[in-house]
Scaffold this motif. Structure first.
Motif, PDB file in Angstrom:
ATOM      1  N   PRO A  23       6.059  13.083   3.521  1.00 14.32           N
ATOM      2  CA  PRO A  23       5.464  12.381   2.364  1.00 14.32           C
ATOM      3  C   PRO A  23       6.481  11.715   1.433  1.00 14.32           C
ATOM      4  O   PRO A  23       6.123  10.761   0.744  1.00 14.32           O
ATOM      5  N   ASP A  24       7.730  12.201   1.419  1.00 17.21           N
ATOM      6  CA  ASP A  24       8.704  11.601   0.494  1.00 17.21           C
ATOM      7  C   ASP A  24       9.346  10.338   1.054  1.00 17.21           C
ATOM      8  O   ASP A  24      10.065   9.641   0.347  1.00 17.21           O
ATOM      9  N   GLU A  25       9.083  10.044   2.311  1.00 14.61           N
ATOM     10  CA  GLU A  25       9.660   8.839   2.915  1.00 14.61           C
ATOM     11  C   GLU A  25       8.808   7.615   2.612  1.00 14.61           C
ATOM     12  O   GLU A  25       7.584   7.672   2.714  1.00 14.61           O
ATOM     13  N   PHE A  26       9.491   6.506   2.277  1.00 13.56           N
ATOM     14  CA  PHE A  26       8.794   5.226   2.124  1.00 13.56           C
ATOM     15  C   PHE A  26       8.708   4.595   3.513  1.00 13.56           C
ATOM     16  O   PHE A  26       9.704   4.121   4.044  1.00 13.56           O
ATOM     17  N   ASP A  27       7.520   4.622   4.096  1.00 15.04           N
ATOM     18  CA  ASP A  27       7.365   4.146   5.474  1.00 15.04           C
ATOM     19  C   ASP A  27       6.087   3.315   5.617  1.00 15.04           C
ATOM     20  O   ASP A  27       5.012   3.848   5.847  1.00 15.04           O
ATOM     21  N   PRO A  28       6.213   1.991   5.489  1.00 19.43           N
ATOM     22  CA  PRO A  28       5.026   1.129   5.570  1.00 19.43           C
ATOM     23  C   PRO A  28       4.349   1.163   6.934  1.00 19.43           C
ATOM     24  O   PRO A  28       3.234   0.649   7.073  1.00 19.43           O
ATOM     25  N   ARG A  29       4.999   1.744   7.935  1.00 17.43           N
ATOM     26  CA  ARG A  29       4.395   1.750   9.270  1.00 17.43           C
ATOM     27  C   ARG A  29       3.566   3.003   9.523  1.00 17.43           C
ATOM     28  O   ARG A  29       3.036   3.171  10.610  1.00 17.43           O
TER      29      ARG A  29
ATOM     30  N   GLU B 120       0.837  -1.212   0.000  1.00 16.77           N
ATOM     31  CA  GLU B 120       0.000   0.000   0.000  1.00 16.77           C
ATOM     32  C   GLU B 120       0.868   1.258   0.000  1.00 16.77           C
ATOM     33  O   GLU B 120       0.559   2.238  -0.676  1.00 16.77           O
ATOM     34  N   GLU B 121       1.954   1.211   0.776  1.00 20.54           N
ATOM     35  CA  GLU B 121       2.829   2.385   0.853  1.00 20.54           C
ATOM     36  C   GLU B 121       3.530   2.640  -0.481  1.00 20.54           C
ATOM     37  O   GLU B 121       3.689   3.789  -0.897  1.00 20.54           O
ATOM     38  N   ALA B 122       3.920   1.575  -1.169  1.00 21.33           N
ATOM     39  CA  ALA B 122       4.555   1.746  -2.486  1.00 21.33           C
ATOM     40  C   ALA B 122       3.562   2.338  -3.492  1.00 21.33           C
ATOM     41  O   ALA B 122       3.938   3.142  -4.344  1.00 21.33           O
ATOM     42  N   LEU B 123       2.306   1.948  -3.370  1.00 21.89           N
ATOM     43  CA  LEU B 123       1.277   2.505  -4.254  1.00 21.89           C
ATOM     44  C   LEU B 123       1.101   4.002  -4.011  1.00 21.89           C
ATOM     45  O   LEU B 123       0.748   4.750  -4.911  1.00 21.89           O
ATOM     46  N   ARG B 124       1.322   4.425  -2.789  1.00 25.08           N
ATOM     47  CA  ARG B 124       1.263   5.853  -2.475  1.00 25.08           C
ATOM     48  C   ARG B 124       2.551   6.553  -2.930  1.00 25.08           C
ATOM     49  O   ARG B 124       2.519   7.542  -3.644  1.00 25.08           O
ATOM     50  N   TRP B 125       3.647   5.982  -2.526  1.00 22.50           N
ATOM     51  CA  TRP B 125       4.967   6.620  -2.682  1.00 22.50           C
ATOM     52  C   TRP B 125       5.374   6.742  -4.147  1.00 22.50           C
ATOM     53  O   TRP B 125       5.839   7.785  -4.594  1.00 22.50           O
ATOM     54  N   THR B 126       5.199   5.685  -4.922  1.00 28.43           N
ATOM     55  CA  THR B 126       5.511   5.714  -6.352  1.00 28.43           C
ATOM     56  C   THR B 126       4.491   4.866  -7.107  1.00 28.43           C
ATOM     57  O   THR B 126       4.736   3.692  -7.397  1.00 28.43           O
TER      58      THR B 126
END
Lengths: 71, 415
Positions: free
Chosen positions: B342-348, B292-298
């Motif tokens: 927002p630019d950090e990839f953070d699944p938590r 889900e975080e990857a879908l947001r991040w990129t």
């Protein structure tokens, strides 16, 4: 969740069955035979989780209703 | 069942390398990180004049939904609020510039439900939605995903190294979707190569459609041949062959490319963060949030467009009827008004919807299948490839592409 916090209400004409609510609050939402969202009884998530799911609905088919709207 | 080892790897590479000629049309040769620029544009104003690729400094011709339409004004939205508002208002912001007639002459995604508006879109989508709900994920996994994934890992497990972007990430979605259509594996890559030639795809599908009309199976073409469309007068009608081809072409197009790139983005993001990868490996419940975080991040598709149907004042811009509004979902997904750091990839980070699968009535039909493919695919790599890490001697993956973003390559070693 206590009843005075309200329950989610589904607008069946706007619901397309995307399943987003089930992703975010699987203890509260399910699909019926017509693939429209329905609210499980009792809802199985905390209020914050339900609100996250309501906000996530892509077609704005969900809202938090008041107790009196439940009938 | 499939013999995935029989896949032609050279052909696979040709079709599934963002830098190959098959993929430059969507701006596959765009190499810059657009996010710093998008952040500046988003901070300056919610809506700008011009297309996302021009505003991003890409000088080539890039095609995607809502492009090129050279004769009308173009605008681009960069904030979450603006993109979300446009996606939710299908009356002002339509998916297609014209109202599609019920009977189209040629098959293709232009005549598929991607280009339909309002009630017509809802009637068509309702035919396939039951096959793509979360409750169907198990059907997809058991029937079409799991075995393919395990066979692909069988092919790598003894080699100690692999290039996961093409040999793994690209192979899973194309095999899943073609397999679920009853298309033999020998033709799977030909389908991908022929997506711009709808007549060719229709010819490949014709014998399958005919066979399923005679003898339905537990697969997607059978769903389409048995589906009944109810028109405004309540009359039930089966889909014509032409309508089935258009449906099928849209599903093949959407199902064969996007999940490849998104899975590569998830994998790369994890491999670049060994501590996080180790955490996901030991606590598999972190994999879903990482996806889900990857879908947001990129998000692999960072832009979709809407056609403005009436003059409107929108987030400080006057948008005339007939213009195109491009929604930079990639920028919206890193809007600091909605996400901290927002630019950090953070699944938590706290769970919250992003626009990684789009939004509104056209939200990605296949999103639960895509999630299932990524979950099963990456899960199998973590289960079966011990000590999986980026190859320190190989080229490091980079994220490239304008309207279809993904990793260049993902060379790994393990064991």
């Amino acid at each position: 969740m206590s009843a005075d916090q309200g329950v989610a209400v589904v607008d069946r004409t706007r619901c397309v069955g995307s399943g987003m609510c089930i992703v975010y609050a699987p203890g509260t939402f399910a699909h019926d035979a017509e693939v429209k969202a329905v609210v499980l009884d009792p809802p199985g998530d905390d209020l914050e989780t339900i609100e996250t799911a309501i906000e996530a609905c892509p077609t704005s088919a969900l809202r938090l209703g008041g107790e009196q709207e439940e009938q | 069942m499939t013999t995935v080892q029989g896949l032609n790897r050279d052909r696979l590479k040709e079709l599934f390398d963002l830098r190959s000629s098959y993929n430059t049309l969507m701006g596959g040769d765009f190499q810059t990180d657009p996010y710093p620029l998008w952040a500046r544009l988003r901070a300056e104003a919610p809506v700008h004049d011009g297309t996302v690729h021009r505003l991003s400094g890409y000088s080539g011709e890039a095609f995607f939904q809502g492009l090129p339409f050279p004769e009308v004004p173009h605008f681009s939205a960069f904030t979450f609020a603006a993109c979300d508002a446009a996606l939710r208002d299908e009356v002002t912001f339509a998916s297609s510039p014209t109202v599609l007639g019920e009977s189209s002459e040629t098959p293709g995604f232009e005549t598929s439900m991607l280009s339909m508006n309002g009630a017509m879109h809802r009637r068509y989508r309702a035919l396939v939605q039951p096959s793509f709900v979360p409750a169907k994920a198990g059907w997809w996994i058991t029937k079409w995903i799991e075995e393919t994934v395990q066979l692909l890992v069988d092919g790598l497990v003894d080699q100690g190294r692999a290039e996961l972007n093409v040999d793994f990430c690209a192979a899973i979605p194309i095999l899943t979707i073609t397999h679920s259509f009853g298309i033999p594996i020998e033709q799977a890559l030909e389908v991908r190569a022929s997506l711009s030639q709808p007549a060719k795809i229709a010819a490949m599908l014709a014998p399958i459609v005919a066979a399923r009309r005679e003898d339905p199976q537990d697969d997607l073409i059978s769903v389409l041949v048995q589906a009944e469309l109810r028109d405004e007068d309540g009359v039930h009608q089966r889909l014509s062959d032409l309508e089935i081809y258009s449906f099928a072409i849209l599903l093949l197009l959407a199902g064969s490319g996007t999940t490849w790139k998104q899975m590569g983005i998830v994998l790369t993001a994890l491999l670049e963060r060994p501590e996080l990868l180790a955490a996901v490996r030991s606590d598999r419940s972190l994999l879903r949030p990482a996806i889900e975080e990857a879908l947001r991040w990129t998000p692999t598709d960072p832009m979709f467009s809407r056609h403005v149907t009436r003059d409107t004042e929108f987030f400080g811009k006057h948008l005339p009827a007939g213009s195109v509004l491009h929604l930079c979902l990639g920028a919206a997904n890193r809007d600091p008004a909605r996400w901290d750091r927002p630019d950090e990839f953070d699944p938590r980070r706290p769970v919250k919807r992003s626009l990684g699968f789009g939004g509104g009535f056209h939200i990605c039909l296949g999103m639960h299948v895509a999630r299932a493919e990524m979950l099963v695919g990456i899960g199998a790599l973590l289960d079966r490839l011990p000590n999986l890490r980026l190859d320190p001697d190989g080229p490091q993956p980079r994220y490239i592409g304008m309207y279809e973003r993904g990793a260049t390559e993902i060379p790994v070693v393990f064991g």
